[in-house]
Design a protein around this motif. Structure first.
Motif, PDB file in Angstrom:
ATOM      1  N   UNK A  37       0.817  -1.216   0.000  1.00 15.44           N
ATOM      2  CA  UNK A  37       0.000   0.000   0.000  1.00 15.44           C
ATOM      3  C   UNK A  37       0.852   1.268   0.000  1.00 15.44           C
ATOM      4  N   UNK A  38       2.061   1.192   0.581  1.00 14.65           N
ATOM      5  CA  UNK A  38       2.948   2.365   0.577  1.00 14.65           C
ATOM      6  C   UNK A  38       3.263   2.784  -0.864  1.00 14.65           C
ATOM      7  N   UNK A  39       3.398   1.775  -1.760  1.00 13.91           N
ATOM      8  CA  UNK A  39       3.716   2.067  -3.159  1.00 13.91           C
ATOM      9  C   UNK A  39       2.488   2.654  -3.865  1.00 13.91           C
ATOM     10  N   UNK A  40       1.335   2.054  -3.573  1.00 11.75           N
ATOM     11  CA  UNK A  40       0.069   2.575  -4.093  1.00 11.75           C
ATOM     12  C   UNK A  40      -0.060   4.060  -3.718  1.00 11.75           C
ATOM     13  N   UNK A  41       0.238   4.357  -2.456  1.00 11.75           N
ATOM     14  CA  UNK A  41       0.108   5.750  -1.994  1.00 11.75           C
ATOM     15  C   UNK A  41       1.166   6.654  -2.617  1.00 11.75           C
ATOM     16  N   UNK A  42       2.370   6.086  -2.815  1.00  7.94           N
ATOM     17  CA  UNK A  42       3.430   6.897  -3.422  1.00  7.94           C
ATOM     18  C   UNK A  42       3.011   7.350  -4.821  1.00  7.94           C
ATOM     19  N   UNK A  43       2.353   6.460  -5.563  1.00  8.36           N
ATOM     20  CA  UNK A  43       1.921   6.789  -6.925  1.00  8.36           C
ATOM     21  C   UNK A  43       0.647   7.635  -6.946  1.00  8.36           C
ATOM     22  N   UNK A  44      -0.292   7.292  -6.069  1.00  2.34           N
ATOM     23  CA  UNK A  44      -1.639   7.866  -6.227  1.00  2.34           C
ATOM     24  C   UNK A  44      -2.050   8.808  -5.097  1.00  2.34           C
ATOM     25  N   UNK A  45      -1.199   8.929  -4.068  1.00  3.28           N
ATOM     26  CA  UNK A  45      -1.567   9.739  -2.897  1.00  3.28           C
ATOM     27  C   UNK A  45      -1.941  11.169  -3.263  1.00  3.28           C
ATOM     28  N   UNK A  46      -1.134  11.778  -4.158  1.00  3.38           N
ATOM     29  CA  UNK A  46      -1.405  13.190  -4.477  1.00  3.38           C
ATOM     30  C   UNK A  46      -2.749  13.347  -5.183  1.00  3.38           C
ATOM     31  N   UNK A  47      -3.120  12.344  -5.995  1.00  2.00           N
ATOM     32  CA  UNK A  47      -4.403  12.436  -6.712  1.00  2.00           C
ATOM     33  C   UNK A  47      -5.570  12.205  -5.739  1.00  2.00           C
ATOM     34  N   UNK A  48      -5.357  11.298  -4.801  1.00  2.00           N
ATOM     35  CA  UNK A  48      -6.399  11.047  -3.786  1.00  2.00           C
ATOM     36  C   UNK A  48      -6.614  12.302  -2.950  1.00  2.00           C
TER      37      UNK A  48
END
Ligand SMILES: C[S@@+](CC[C@H](N)C(=O)[O-])C[C@H]1O[C@@H](n2cnc3c(N)ncnc32)[C@H](O)[C@@H]1O
Length: 218
Positions: A37-48
């Motif tokens: 999930x850390x990688x998911x957030x690294x890629x998509x956190x700013x869009x979320x």
């Protein structure tokens, strides 16, 4: 992995898949989803953060996965997450244990939400529409449970606007779908346009592969 149905869908180009297929896929992937999930957030956190940061009131997260989006909501929101996979929800439960918001999780089908009409101020969904067996039905349900003056916020992924990337996605689409039950070269705006929702605003990023959509119920 056992998949029940190998008939190609005339509508989508993908073979049909069932809820049982999706459950099996995500039963297998639940631990990986939590660990990565850390990688998911690294890629998509700013869009979320950009899309969900000002969500208000009682918020429904459809296909919530391990609860990744919850932390991008304001503290004064109430978070309700639904997912078809009990394995994924077990991971979400552990992760959201010390969440600052009031949080409830349910095992539920996005295409048949067990909530009354107009019961949420905001409905969000991230990177999940691509996996719903009937995407239009799920979007229609999101509209039904959203208050008439509420907002539906969709963070989707789909076919790149960059030719070589798009062609690679097309080439690997069947294999990706087989492994992840995910239509990674879908056109999210076209799917929403087929549904009863009205798109108010949209933007794309990351070579056109990420689409943020704000919609309203019909
Ligand atoms: C790619 S994951 C995305 C998870 C999360 N929303 C995120 O942003 O990382 C897709 C999720 O949708 C769920 N899902 C797929 N079909 C569903 C359905 N019909 N009803 C509810 N959840 C579903 C899967 O179990 C999985 O957890």
């Amino acid at each position: 992995m056992s998949k029940n149905n190998t008939r190609p869908s005339m509508l989508t180009g993908y073979r049909d898949h069932t809820l049982a297929d999706v459950k099996e896929t995500y039963r297998e992937q639940a631990t990986t989803m939590a660990n990565m999930d850390w990688l998911n957030q690294a890629f998509t956190g700013r869009y979320r953060r950009a899309l969900f940061g000002d969500a208000t009131g009682r918020v429904l997260d459809v296909g919530c996965g391990v609860g990744t989006s919850a932390q991008y909501l304001g503290r004064d929101t109430e978070y309700v997450g639904i997912d078809i996979s009990d394995a994924v929800l077990t991971e979400a439960e552990q992760r959201l244990d010390d969440s600052p918001q009031e949080t409830t999780l349910y095992e539920m089908d996005a295409q048949d939400l067990d909530f009354p009409n107009d019961s949420f101020d905001t409905v969000i969904s991230s990177l999940s529409t691509c996996t719903f067996p009937n995407r239009v039905e799920a979007l229609s349900e999101m509209g039904r449970v959203c208050a008439p003056d509420g907002r539906i916020l969709l963070l989707e992924h789909g076919r790149s606007s960059v030719g070589p990337i798009a062609r690679f996605q097309d080439w690997r689409a069947d294999a990706h779908f087989e492994k992840h039950s995910c239509r990674w070269n879908q056109d999210p705006l076209a799917v929403v346009a087929e549904s009863p929702l009205t798109t108010i605003e949209s933007s794309s990023a990351f070579f056109g592969m990420i689409t943020a959509i704000e919609a309203r119920p019909a």
